[in-house]
Each structure stands twice: as C-alpha cells, then as structure tokens.
Design a protein around this motif. Structure first.
Motif, mmCIF file in Angstrom:
data_model
loop_
_atom_site.group_PDB
_atom_site.id
_atom_site.type_symbol
_atom_site.label_atom_id
_atom_site.label_comp_id
_atom_site.label_asym_id
_atom_site.label_seq_id
_atom_site.Cartn_x
_atom_site.Cartn_y
_atom_site.Cartn_z
ATOM 1 N N ALA A 1 -22.074 17.923 -11.233
ATOM 2 C CA ALA A 1 -20.744 17.317 -11.141
ATOM 3 C C ALA A 1 -20.120 17.572 -9.777
ATOM 4 N N ALA A 2 -20.300 18.772 -9.228
ATOM 5 C CA ALA A 2 -19.749 19.078 -7.910
ATOM 6 C C ALA A 2 -20.407 18.215 -6.841
ATOM 7 N N ILE A 3 -21.687 17.916 -7.038
ATOM 8 C CA ILE A 3 -22.386 17.069 -6.070
ATOM 9 C C ILE A 3 -21.874 15.638 -6.164
ATOM 10 N N GLY A 4 -21.658 15.140 -7.386
ATOM 11 C CA GLY A 4 -21.085 13.810 -7.540
ATOM 12 C C GLY A 4 -19.700 13.724 -6.916
ATOM 13 N N PHE A 5 -18.885 14.738 -7.131
ATOM 14 C CA PHE A 5 -17.549 14.791 -6.536
ATOM 15 C C PHE A 5 -17.633 14.750 -5.008
ATOM 16 N N THR A 6 -18.572 15.498 -4.452
ATOM 17 C CA THR A 6 -18.728 15.540 -2.997
ATOM 18 C C THR A 6 -19.201 14.199 -2.453
ATOM 19 N N MET A 7 -20.130 13.550 -3.154
ATOM 20 C CA MET A 7 -20.590 12.222 -2.726
ATOM 21 C C MET A 7 -19.450 11.210 -2.746
ATOM 22 N N ARG A 8 -18.554 11.352 -3.697
ATOM 23 C CA ARG A 8 -17.407 10.433 -3.765
ATOM 24 C C ARG A 8 -16.394 10.712 -2.667
ATOM 25 N N ASN B 1 -34.538 10.322 -3.641
ATOM 26 C CA ASN B 1 -34.742 11.485 -4.502
ATOM 27 C C ASN B 1 -33.428 11.944 -5.138
ATOM 28 N N LEU B 2 -32.355 12.009 -4.344
ATOM 29 C CA LEU B 2 -31.060 12.451 -4.852
ATOM 30 C C LEU B 2 -30.560 11.480 -5.913
ATOM 31 N N ALA B 3 -30.629 10.186 -5.637
ATOM 32 C CA ALA B 3 -30.165 9.194 -6.606
ATOM 33 C C ALA B 3 -30.990 9.257 -7.886
ATOM 34 N N THR B 4 -32.299 9.387 -7.759
ATOM 35 C CA THR B 4 -33.174 9.463 -8.935
ATOM 36 C C THR B 4 -32.860 10.698 -9.766
ATOM 37 N N TYR B 5 -32.643 11.811 -9.095
ATOM 38 C CA TYR B 5 -32.358 13.058 -9.797
ATOM 39 C C TYR B 5 -31.067 12.944 -10.603
ATOM 40 N N LEU B 6 -30.019 12.418 -9.980
ATOM 41 C CA LEU B 6 -28.735 12.304 -10.656
ATOM 42 C C LEU B 6 -28.801 11.304 -11.803
ATOM 43 N N LYS B 7 -29.467 10.183 -11.601
ATOM 44 C CA LYS B 7 -29.547 9.172 -12.650
ATOM 45 C C LYS B 7 -30.375 9.669 -13.831
ATOM 46 N N HIS B 8 -31.414 10.427 -13.556
ATOM 47 C CA HIS B 8 -32.217 10.989 -14.650
ATOM 48 C C HIS B 8 -31.396 11.991 -15.451
ATOM 49 N N ALA B 9 -30.682 12.872 -14.778
ATOM 50 C CA ALA B 9 -29.900 13.897 -15.477
ATOM 51 C C ALA B 9 -28.829 13.276 -16.356
ATOM 52 N N ARG B 10 -28.182 12.230 -15.863
ATOM 53 C CA ARG B 10 -27.067 11.641 -16.604
ATOM 54 C C ARG B 10 -27.538 10.832 -17.811
ATOM 55 N N SER B 11 -28.834 10.613 -17.963
ATOM 56 C CA SER B 11 -29.343 9.820 -19.084
ATOM 57 C C SER B 11 -29.432 10.626 -20.374
ATOM 58 N N PHE B 12 -29.277 11.955 -20.279
ATOM 59 C CA PHE B 12 -29.361 12.803 -21.465
ATOM 60 C C PHE B 12 -27.963 13.087 -22.024
ATOM 61 N N ASP B 13 -27.919 13.494 -23.285
ATOM 62 C CA ASP B 13 -26.648 13.862 -23.899
ATOM 63 C C ASP B 13 -26.131 15.164 -23.295
ATOM 64 N N VAL C 1 -20.387 12.555 -11.711
ATOM 65 C CA VAL C 1 -21.613 12.079 -11.059
ATOM 66 C C VAL C 1 -21.535 10.576 -10.815
ATOM 67 N N ASP C 2 -21.015 9.855 -11.800
ATOM 68 C CA ASP C 2 -20.935 8.396 -11.664
ATOM 69 C C ASP C 2 -19.982 7.974 -10.552
ATOM 70 N N LEU C 3 -18.891 8.730 -10.364
ATOM 71 C CA LEU C 3 -17.992 8.433 -9.252
ATOM 72 C C LEU C 3 -18.741 8.525 -7.922
ATOM 73 N N GLY C 4 -19.614 9.526 -7.795
ATOM 74 C CA GLY C 4 -20.384 9.674 -6.563
ATOM 75 C C GLY C 4 -21.420 8.593 -6.384
ATOM 76 N N LEU C 5 -22.134 8.254 -7.452
ATOM 77 C CA LEU C 5 -23.135 7.190 -7.360
ATOM 78 C C LEU C 5 -22.489 5.866 -6.979
ATOM 79 N N GLU C 6 -21.365 5.571 -7.597
ATOM 80 C CA GLU C 6 -20.657 4.328 -7.293
ATOM 81 C C GLU C 6 -20.254 4.274 -5.828
ATOM 82 N N GLU C 7 -19.710 5.374 -5.311
ATOM 83 C CA GLU C 7 -19.256 5.403 -3.920
ATOM 84 C C GLU C 7 -20.413 5.181 -2.957
ATOM 85 N N CYS C 8 -21.603 5.663 -3.335
ATOM 86 C CA CYS C 8 -22.757 5.570 -2.438
ATOM 87 C C CYS C 8 -23.598 4.322 -2.689
#
Length: 617
Positions: free
Chosen positions: A116-123, A140-152, A165-172
């Motif tokens: 979450a801190a990484i997503g916040f920083t990316m945003r 690699n970073l995008a794949t890692y974050l997208k894989h992690a967010r797919s789980f409950d 995390v999604d805020l960061g992915l969206e910004e990037c």
C-alpha cells in the motif's frame, strides 16, 4: 558517562513547533535506517526478532514503511537524497530472478500491507519512483502489484490496501481490473457505524485503527481519487463527525489513550490530524487540528522509544516485547511515519500557518456509544471507562481491550505469568482465582450497555460465575460496582492505575484495610473499598508489564468472595502529585445505589455498538 536512553530518541531536543521542525524530525527518524538497507536496496533488516510472517516480508516491511513519511516530504518539495536507493529496491524486490526478491503473494499475506505504501508513493511522486525505471523494472513492479491485489485481503482495514495500490497503478498508466476496487470500497462502507465511527471489520473491536487506518486511508482517497465525488464527500463528512469525538482520546499534553492493539506504531495515532490537513478538511478549527498534531509529536519526544542507534524499538513508552503483537517485526514501528502526511502541504497551507490552540477538553464526562467508552479529562491525562470490546486474536488481547479503564498518562499493564495470580498487576481489572495460582478476568461481555455517562456489562469469568459491573464517573474518581454470583468461594484482586516507581523503594505507599495508596515524585494513585473490608496493597508489579514505564506500583484491593452473591464497591483515582491530588484523595465518593443504577439502565440503556456482532473465537 551514564547512557541516557532518552537522548537516543530521534525526536529528542526538537522543539516540534514548525513545519521545518517536523521535516527535520522525519530526516532524524529515517537516517538511522540507512546502514540497514541491503546492497540491492530491497530489504531493510533491523534485528533478529521474528514475526509470524517470513523474513522476506519483514524485510519488505522495513523497506516500505518509511515511505509513509518520505513520500509526503518529496511531494511537498522537501529534499530527500535516497530515491535512487528506493528505485533500486523496487526493481530488485519485484524481480523473481534477483536474490532480494520479496517473494510471491499467493494468499492473504503481510506483503499486501506494505505494498500500500508503494502504491501511495507511485500515486504521489511517480516521477521519482516509476518514470526513471527501465521497461523491465516497470513490467516487474506492475506485475507484482497486480498479482498481489488479485487475492482476498483480510476482512478489515486491509481492504484499503488494494485501493491504495490501485491509485498508484492508475497514476502510472497500468491497466487493472477496477471492479475489485469498487468491491472493496463497498465492503468498507459496510463497517461504518454512524456518527463518524467505523469498526475494524465485523468484530467487537473499535480502536486506534479507526483514526489511523479507516479514516487515514479514507482521507487519502478523498484527496487523490478521481471521479468518485459521492464517496469522497461521504469520507469527508464522516471524518468531520469523527473529529469531534476522537479529540477526547487525546489529553491536554498530546498523549493519546493507550488502548487496543498495534500501539508500537506510536505517533501514527496522530496521523488522523495530519490526514485532515492532507485532505484540506477543516473538521475543527485549523489551530485546534495543528495543536493536536504538534502536541502529540512533542509528547513522544522525551520517551526512550529508540535503541542506542536511533532505531525505533518495538514497544510503547520504552522497548518492550511483552506488549508486542505476533505480526510485529523490527520494521513495524515505522508505521509511526504516517504522522508526517502534512509535509505534502506547502508552507502557506492554513494547517501550517495557523497558531496552535489548546486541546478542547470537557469538565463533564463524554459518553461515546460506539466504542463503549466514557471519556474523562483530568490534569495531563484522559481516562476512558470501557465496556463492550474484545480481542482474543492478539497477544494480551484481554488487557488491550477488556479492562474497565484505560488512560493516556498511566497506560495499562499486560500480565506476564498466567500462573502467578498473587503477582498480577490487574490494573483497571478485577481478577478472580479459585486455586491461588491461576486467574480469570473479564475477557468479553454477554451484555454491554451505556446510559448517560454510565456503563454496564455482564460477564462470566467461568461458565458458572456471573459478574455484573457498572462503571460511573465521579468527579476525578471513577466508581466500579460489581455484583458477583458464584457457587463456590473465590479470591479477588482489583487494581487501580499503575504509576511509575523509583529505585530502592523510594516511593511512599499505604497498605491498610479498605484502601491502598501509592505516591511517587510525580503521581498519586489510590483505590478505596467503599464500605467493604478488602485489604489494600500497593503492589510492586513485575517489570516491563506497563506500557508507559518499565517499573510500576499498582494500588490493589484483595479479599475472599464467599459462595452466593457479593457486592463490591470500588473508587479509583490517579493524578499528578500535588495539592489537587491530595484534596481529591481526602474526598472519596459515596457508593452508588444499585437499585437506582438498574432503574437508569431499564429506562435509558442502549447497547454499545462494539458488541453488536456475534462473538468470534
């Protein structure tokens, strides 16, 4: 020269009055971490103590949590010289072929928290952590974050971590399944109780995770989300309501109520005030918000909360593993840096330009239905009478949630030997033993109600023993009335507030029939049996049990409980030493009328919100 543990505190000596002071404090907290970054930058390992998760996740925790502070610093134009180190760490930590790879998320996992801190920083600062990466590292970073967010994620405040995390992915500019974002936003709304209060999941727990998680992340979302105006407005409205109540969890000196789990995050408890500023939400006058924020940081500046090298320790007022959670690694305390969110604001923001105003306290008790508390402000302290919460999942969950009373100045104690009844601290609690070795205290409630400024609970230390407890504020004292129905004889110990004790037994104590009093150079604590014959004992508790200070005295009342029905009436007080404390000590309150209390609850009692979900074992 004798070592002074306070001087190792990175906040020590900082006046913490201005934005520049806060910026300096952040640098002083971060810089001791630099020698502990791995060569590849992805891992920060501070000591050998373990948490329930694996070492790679703990090392990621040490890497990611400082971002809660340095990201706002950079977003606000502040200087931070180590972004290349963080970029290297992001590239290597998400590269499955690199030896510092953080490991793959395959279910609910601590890594989800830290990402979450990484997503916040990316945003917030993509130009510093995303744009300079090469294409392989970005992939690699995008794949890692997208894989992690797919789980409950865990069914509590964790749901916000996917959203960050999604805020960061969206910004990037990274594509992802937005339906998962909306799903968690809706589920988080299901934890909302009203009047600004949430619960931390569908459990009997309403603690500091409400201000430093639920509202903290909600206010970040309110500032950073795009195209979700209705929810942004709702988050702001809830935070505005909440501010009016949560200010009563802070005392006039900036200390906050020591209650619940994860207290090793320390000044993260002040993060709510900074999040209001970040969201540009004047929920209270800016001078009051700034005063709450700055006083809280200053409160921590004279505590021995760091090791000799300036690394924040696990503990609260001092290093103390006894009070830690199973999920606390050595990097955990750096969630404290969430308090630095206002550094994202320019120096001319009204939060920074406002003059601090004193805390708004109340001479009258303040009832809070949702957490099941009645707040009492006394000199340098806030006290919470408490009924209705529980936590059996965490270490010392009973002490952290189910005592009768909690305090900012005196904290609370955790028990360290479940087979040493006669050595127990039992501050803020009533303990029973049927064999002189083991003991039972209140762990949960069958019923928890509030009427005006009085609390009622019914609880069972054993299946065949029933205790009814009323908690009543009484002008600097509080009164506890207990009606105990037991089929067999028991022994009981009831404790007041723990205060710090001096070496060489230099404190003054009174042990006598009907009361116990402890006087130190700084505080007076007393417990009085209102009309009973229990014996008083100023008990020297085992070391490192209290959260605030390592050695304490706890005034206690002790006596036998016969089979049948017994009523106990107890008055408890603690104040800073001086004339006010001595005057209060000379005037204990009268015992309450049980029939009148029963009539009050029959007429006006309502259920405490915290208890209104099924019990979980």
């Amino acid at each position: 020269m004798t070592y002074d543990p306070v001087s190792a505190n990175p906040l020590h000596g900082n006046p913490l009055k201005s934005r520049a002071d806060v910026e300096n404090a952040l640098h002083d907290l971060f810089n001791p971490l630099l020698p502990f970054f791995s060569d590849g930058g992805a891992r920060v390992r501070l000591d050998a103590a373990g948490a329930h998760f694996d070492r790679a996740a703990a090392d990621l925790e040490g890497f990611a949590r400082p971002l809660w502070g340095v990201t706002p610093l950079a977003a606000g134009g502040g200087s931070f010289e180590h972004w290349e180190l963080y970029r290297r760490g992001l590239a290597n930590g998400t590269d499955p072929e690199h030896p510092e790879y953080w490991g793959t998320v395959n279910s609910t996992d601590q890594r989800m928290v830290e990402l979450a801190a990484i997503g916040f920083t990316m945003r917030m600062v993509p130009q510093l952590v995303w744009e300079p990466l090469d294409e392989k590292a970005k992939a690699n970073l995008a794949t890692y974050l997208k894989h992690a967010r797919s789980f409950d994620y865990a069914d509590n405040n964790w749901k916000f971590f996917r959203i960050l995390v999604d805020l960061g992915l969206e910004e990037c500019g990274v594509a992802f399944d937005r339906s998962l974002t909306e799903k968690y936003l809706e589920e988080l709304d299901g934890f909302y109780l009203g009047d600004g209060w949430y619960r931390d999941g569908n459990i009997r727990r309403i603690d500091h995770y409400i201000p430093f998680a639920m509202h903290f992340y909600g206010l970040i979302y309110a500032r950073l989300a795009r195209g979700d105006e209705a929810r942004v407005a709702a988050y702001k409205e809830r935070a505005q309501l909440f501010a009016r109540d949560i200010r009563h969890w802070f005392d006039e000196d900036g200390g906050t109520l020591a209650f619940g789990r994860s207290l090793t995050y320390r000044f993260a408890c002040g993060g709510f005030w900074g999040a209001l500023a970040f969201a540009d939400l004047e929920a209270l006058p800016w001078g009051e918000i700034k005063g709450q924020f700055m006083r809280h940081l200053r409160w921590w500046a004279d505590k021995p909360i760091a090791n000799r090298d300036g690394i924040l320790s696990i503990g609260y007022g001092y290093p103390d593993l006894f009070m830690s959670e199973s999920y606390n690694s050595a990097g955990s305390p750096y969630w404290a840096l969430k308090a630095f969110l206002p550094l994202a604001l320019p120096a001319d923001h009204p939060f920074w330009t406002a003059e601090e105003t004193p805390a708004v306290t109340s001479k009258k008790p303040v009832p809070l239905k949702h957490p099941g508390m009645v707040m009492m402000h006394t000199k340098g302290n806030v006290v919470a009478l408490s009924s209705g919460q529980q936590n059996w999942q965490m270490r010392h969950g009973t002490e952290k949630y189910a005592k009768f009373v909690y305090s900012s100045r005196y904290g609370f104690s955790v028990e360290v030997d479940e087979r040493a009844y006669h050595q127990g601290a039992f501050d803020g609690a009533l303990a029973f033993s049927d064999d002189g070795r083991h003991y039972r205290v209140r762990e949960t409630n069958e019923v928890a109600k509030i009427a005006e400024s009085t609390l009622f609970s019914r609880w069972k230390p054993w299946a065949d023993v029933v205790v009814e407890t009323w908690l009543i504020p009484a002008n600097g004292w509080h009164v506890r009335a207990h009606r105990i129905v037991t089929p067999r004889a028991l022994h009981a110990t009831e404790g007041g507030f723990a205060i710090g004790r001096a070496d060489a037994s230099a404190d003054s104590c009174i042990d006598e029939s009907g009361r116990a009093v402890a006087r130190s150079q700084t505080d007076v604590s007393a417990i009085v049996d209102l009309g009973g014959t229990r014996e008083g004992r100023a008990h020297r508790a085992l070391p490192n049990t209290n959260l605030i200070v390592s050695k304490t005295i706890v005034p206690q009342l002790r006596g036998d409980i016969a089979a049948g029905t017994t009523v106990l009436m107890t008055a408890v007080m603690a104040l800073p030493a001086g004339a006010e404390a001595e005057a209060l000590l000379a005037r204990p309150p009268a015992p309450p009328d049980l029939a009148a209390l029963e009539a009050l609850f029959a007429r006006e009692g309502v259920d405490v919100s915290a208890i209104m979900v099924p019990e979980r074992f």
